[in-house]
Scaffold this motif. Structure first.
Motif, PDB file in Angstrom:
ATOM      1  N   LEU A 145       0.907  -1.149   0.120  1.00 42.55           N
ATOM      2  CA  LEU A 145       0.004  -0.039  -0.225  1.00 42.55           C
ATOM      3  C   LEU A 145       0.809   1.179   0.194  1.00 42.55           C
ATOM      4  CD1 LEU A 145      -2.676  -1.077   2.488  1.00 42.55           C
ATOM      5  CD2 LEU A 145      -3.144  -0.646   0.050  1.00 42.55           C
ATOM      6  N   GLU A 148       2.123   2.082  -3.393  1.00 41.05           N
ATOM      7  CA  GLU A 148       1.027   2.185  -4.399  1.00 41.05           C
ATOM      8  C   GLU A 148       0.999   3.975  -3.937  1.00 41.05           C
ATOM      9  OE1 GLU A 148      -2.104   2.659  -7.196  1.00 41.05           O
ATOM     10  OE2 GLU A 148      -0.575   1.324  -6.772  1.00 41.05           O
ATOM     11  N   GLY A 149       1.091   4.073  -2.757  1.00 40.20           N
ATOM     12  CA  GLY A 149       0.851   5.588  -2.283  1.00 40.20           C
ATOM     13  C   GLY A 149       1.923   6.490  -2.879  1.00 40.20           C
ATOM     14  N   LYS A 164      -3.543   6.328   0.953  1.00 40.76           N
ATOM     15  CA  LYS A 164      -2.893   5.034   0.470  1.00 40.76           C
ATOM     16  C   LYS A 164      -2.106   4.909   1.639  1.00 40.76           C
ATOM     17  CE  LYS A 164      -4.600   2.699  -2.757  1.00 40.76           C
ATOM     18  NZ  LYS A 164      -5.382   1.550  -2.664  1.00 40.76           N
ATOM     19  N   GLU A 167      -4.037   4.197   4.667  1.00 43.21           N
ATOM     20  CA  GLU A 167      -4.386   2.612   4.554  1.00 43.21           C
ATOM     21  C   GLU A 167      -3.220   1.708   5.196  1.00 43.21           C
ATOM     22  OE1 GLU A 167      -6.100   1.136   0.881  1.00 43.21           O
ATOM     23  OE2 GLU A 167      -7.303   2.935   0.720  1.00 43.21           O
TER      24      GLU A 167
END
Length: 360
Positions: A145, A148-149, A164, A167
């Motif tokens: 995650l 992805e951020g 993100k 999360e």
């Protein structure tokens, strides 16, 4: 203008003598006499300070446990075992252009000489990879995650990247890298107070990681807390293995702001420039009256240097040097808790650590 140049020249001379408090006092006066403080003079001050602390920066390093990447200090993603025996993430190894293990400082052999693409030749350690997946699946999910951020941040979708990171932090609250990255995204979103809070959290989770201090310094500077920002920048410098150029630039900017802002607040007494002389520096004789320059005190003794030097009462400004020194000493004396990554005993099997060849 000549007077300002003489002051700046004198500040540079004081820096060369490592009289940094006096140099800051002179630069404070320059800022009061002239709205445009010469950036070159501040740059010289920072360079001399960095030279002073540079020997100490080699004595501190970021601790990594055997189950963490030697480069990013995070959970091993696609673990690769170096020829020295330590492990790193595959992507971290591919980014390392020096081929030197960050943990033991030993140069490891290249996997394969290929000037075009070495990635196919870098093999993941399947045993270590299986154990990492088994024991730290939560950390790996958080790392995905976070990655992805990072991707969203790079394409300028800052708010989406913040979500993100949130999360990732929800899954793994103790991931200092997710807090640091969210701090950077919050900074770009001009949410400086929140950025500072995340940077402070990252520092508390891993107090020997340089980027946490850099994030903290940037947030502090944005909040106009320049003294604290300068201290944090120097703490980052002590922990950096490689000194990036942008770090020096940021230190100079923060120091410049600190001097100019604090100079307005300091209760400094401007000297009488018509009678002032600098007997300790032959090029800084500002008096036009040579007889006055040779004047003696009532007891027949010559005036001392301290009686002719400009003085300031900006104690708050000068105290930043002692704060820098205290901050550096704090980093050097870090009591690093060399704890290992937690492994849930219920997840362990005796077969996990058996030899793949002899099964012992």
């Amino acid at each position: 203008m000549v007077i300002i140049e003489n002051f700046a020249d004198y500040a540079r001379w004081l820096c060369s003598c490592k009289k940094f408090n006096e140099a800051i006092s002179i630069l404070t006066l320059v800022s009061k006499l002239n709205k445009n403080l010469p950036m070159e003079a501040v740059n010289n001050l920072v360079e001399r300070l960095l030279e002073t602390y540079s020997p100490q920066s080699a004595t501190v390093s970021c601790y990594t446990d055997p189950w963490s990447c030697v480069y990013c200090s995070s959970v091993l993603e696609e673990p690769v075992t170096l020829t020295c025996g330590h492990s790193s993430c595959k992507k971290c190894m591919l980014r390392d252009v020096n081929s030197v293990c960050k943990k033991c400082k030993v140069k490891y052999l290249p996997v394969e000489e290929d000037p075009i693409d070495v990635e196919p030749y870098v093999k993941v350690n399947v045993v270590v990879s299986g154990l990492v997946t088994k024991y730290w699946s939560r950390e790996l999910e958080s790392a995905k995650l976070r990655a992805e951020g990072n991707r969203l941040y790079q394409i300028n979708r800052v708010e989406d990247s913040i979500k993100k990171y949130e999360e990732a932090i929800t899954i793994c609250p103790d991931d200092y890298r997710s807090h640091s990255n969210r701090s950077n995204a919050l900074y770009k979103a001009t949410r400086y107070t929140e950025a500072l809070a995340d940077a402070d959290k990252s520092v508390s989770l891993k107090s020997d990681w340089s980027k946490s201090y850099y994030r903290r310094a940037m947030a502090l500077a944005a909040l106009h807390r320049y003294e604290e920002a300068v201290v944090a920048f120097f703490q980052c410098f002590i922990l950096e293995d490689k000194f990036p150029k942008h770090l020096k630039t940021d230190i100079v900017k923060a120091m410049y702001k600190m001097i100019t802002v604090k100079a307005k607040e300091a209760e400094d007494t401007l000297p009488n420039l018509n009678v002032m002389r600098f007997s300790s520096h032959p090029n800084l004789n500002l008096s036009q009256n040579t007889d006055r320059n040779k004047a003696e005190s009532s007891d027949g003794e010559s005036e001392t240097d301290s009686e002719n030097l400009p003085t300031t009462d900006g104690k708050r400004l000068n105290s930043v040097l002692s704060k820098i020194d205290e901050g550096v000493k704090k980093i050097i004396s870090l009591s690093q808790t060399k704890s290992q990554r937690y492994i849930n005993p219920e997840a362990m099997d005796k077969e996990d650590f058996e030899c793949a060849l002899c099964y012992r």
